[in-house]
Design an enzyme around this catalytic site. Structure first.
Site, PDB file in Angstrom:
ATOM      1  N   GLU A  47       0.859  -1.189   0.000  1.00  0.00           N
ATOM      2  CA  GLU A  47       0.000   0.000   0.000  1.00  0.00           C
ATOM      3  C   GLU A  47       0.895   1.238   0.000  1.00  0.00           C
ATOM      4  O   GLU A  47       1.960   1.228   0.609  1.00  0.00           O
ATOM      5  CB  GLU A  47      -0.840  -0.021   1.296  1.00  0.00           C
ATOM      6  N   ASN A 112      -7.000   6.423  -1.361  1.00  0.00           N
ATOM      7  CA  ASN A 112      -5.939   5.447  -1.097  1.00  0.00           C
ATOM      8  C   ASN A 112      -6.258   4.269  -2.026  1.00  0.00           C
ATOM      9  O   ASN A 112      -7.202   3.527  -1.773  1.00  0.00           O
ATOM     10  CB  ASN A 112      -5.974   5.055   0.380  1.00  0.00           C
ATOM     11  N   LYS A 129      -9.609   2.210  -1.456  1.00  0.00           N
ATOM     12  CA  LYS A 129      -9.773   1.632  -0.114  1.00  0.00           C
ATOM     13  C   LYS A 129     -11.092   2.052   0.537  1.00  0.00           C
ATOM     14  O   LYS A 129     -11.391   3.243   0.635  1.00  0.00           O
ATOM     15  CB  LYS A 129      -8.586   2.052   0.756  1.00  0.00           C
ATOM     16  N   GLU A 148      -5.927   8.586   8.097  1.00  0.00           N
ATOM     17  CA  GLU A 148      -6.418   8.232   6.747  1.00  0.00           C
ATOM     18  C   GLU A 148      -7.761   8.877   6.397  1.00  0.00           C
ATOM     19  O   GLU A 148      -7.912   9.394   5.303  1.00  0.00           O
ATOM     20  CB  GLU A 148      -6.463   6.705   6.588  1.00  0.00           C
ATOM     21  N   CYS A 174      -4.673  -2.948   3.179  1.00  0.00           N
ATOM     22  CA  CYS A 174      -4.334  -2.868   4.602  1.00  0.00           C
ATOM     23  C   CYS A 174      -5.474  -3.195   5.552  1.00  0.00           C
ATOM     24  O   CYS A 174      -5.849  -4.342   5.711  1.00  0.00           O
ATOM     25  CB  CYS A 174      -3.733  -1.514   4.939  1.00  0.00           C
ATOM     26  N   ASN A 199       0.482  -1.009   5.350  1.00  0.00           N
ATOM     27  CA  ASN A 199       1.407  -0.218   6.175  1.00  0.00           C
ATOM     28  C   ASN A 199       0.906  -0.348   7.596  1.00  0.00           C
ATOM     29  O   ASN A 199       0.031   0.401   8.027  1.00  0.00           O
ATOM     30  CB  ASN A 199       1.352   1.270   5.800  1.00  0.00           C
TER      31      ASN A 199
END
Ligand code: ING
Length: 306
Positions: A47, A112, A129, A148, A174, A199
């Protein structure tokens, strides 16, 4: 094309805050060289593979935040990665930050995201994501921020599955791996292989009781997901001490049986190749036989808004 081929998690060690794209892309091409030597048809990068994991900071300079996003894919700096992969006949999964045109400021600049690129160099699938973890607004009382939902927009493409690599291939990013609904969405579409980059900090200073369990909380949900949906998982980490935050590594390949069949041991750039057979999914897909045994009538609560 055979449904049995070698695939690899291409783990990346730390990426510095000021590390230029071309340096990261050179590291990725070195991993592609190793993948070619191992006769890989496909590699999975992490990612946000092109930059440091900046959501650990509350950044206020819009120019710096923007510098972590890609305006096009491929773009001038990522084109060499696409060319190197195509020249070697290797497809890849890549996680990156996808800018949305017209956005300004230091928050919500884009998604993302990840892409699937086939061995001929074509982008065959895109994912944004869905489960963005952490704090939605900056909170300086936290020991480790994870911003995020501040930097990214919720993914709006659902959970796509592509016909490629002579099979059905899905993507996650993730934190999605901790959510059974994400895997089920892919399983219901017949996914046989799911690629995932991550991550994940090795330690959660604001939830320290989970620290000794981090490895289990990484592997266990994926082992269950592989088994419950009859699919292969290849998960690639950002690893090692990145700007003072240790990232957990433990890139892995998980079989449809739920067994972890390959696991990285290092903290740096590392290729983890493994030969998979997509036909090995059939036994588990037959065992669960969704069409016969699922009971969607009993699952309404799962899709009711909260
Ligand atoms: N990282 C983390 C993960 O799922 C996270 C999310 C946030 C964990 C806050 C713990 C606390 O491992 C990503 N990139 O989703």
């Amino acid at each position: 094309m055979s449904r049995s081929f070698t695939i690899a998690a291409a783990q990346l060690g730390p990426i510095a805050r000021d590390e230029p794209r071309r340096a990261v892309v050179a590291r990725m091409i070195a991993l592609l060289d190793r993948a070619a030597a191992a006769d890989c048809r496909f590699v999975v990068f992490p990612e946000m593979a092109l930059t440091t994991f900046f959501p650990r900071w509350h950044l206020t300079d819009p120019a710096e935040v923007f510098s972590y996003f890609e305006e096009s894919m491929p773009g001038p700096e990522t084109q060499p990665l696409f060319e190197a992969a195509r020249a070697r006949g290797i497809g890849f999964y890549l996680g990156y930050c996808e800018a949305v045109a017209g956005r300004t400021g230091a928050d919500h600049l884009g998604f993302n995201s990840s892409i699937l690129v086939d061995p001929d160099g074509r982008i065959v699938s895109r994912y944004r994501k869905v489960h963005l973890p952490g704090n939605a607004v900056p909170d300086d009382t936290l020991k480790l921020q994870h911003l995020e939902p501040w930097y990214f927009i919720d993914g709006d493409l659902g959970f796509p599955v592509a016909d490629t690599l002579s099979g059905r291939v899905g993507m996650l990013l993730c934190n999605d791996r901790r959510w059974p609904e994400a895997w089920r969405m892919l399983g219901l579409q017949g996914a046989e292989l799911v690629c995932l980059g991550y991550n994940s900090p090795s330690q959660l200073p604001d939830n320290p009781r989970q620290n000794p369990l981090r490895k289990m909380h990484h592997l266990m949900p994926m082992q269950a997901a592989a088994y419950q949906n009859g699919l292969w998982i290849v998960a690639a980490a950002k690893a090692g001490m990145e700007e003072g935050c240790h990232m957990m590594g433990h890139s892995c390949v998980i079989a449809p049986s739920g067994e972890v069949v390959a696991l990285s041991s290092g903290d740096g750039d590392e290729l983890l190749p493994y030969r998979i057979d997509l036909d090995a999914t059939a036994e588990y897909k037959r065992f669960f036989d969704f069409a016969t045994y699922r009971r969607p009538n009993a699952y309404g609560l799962l899709t009711e808004p909260h």
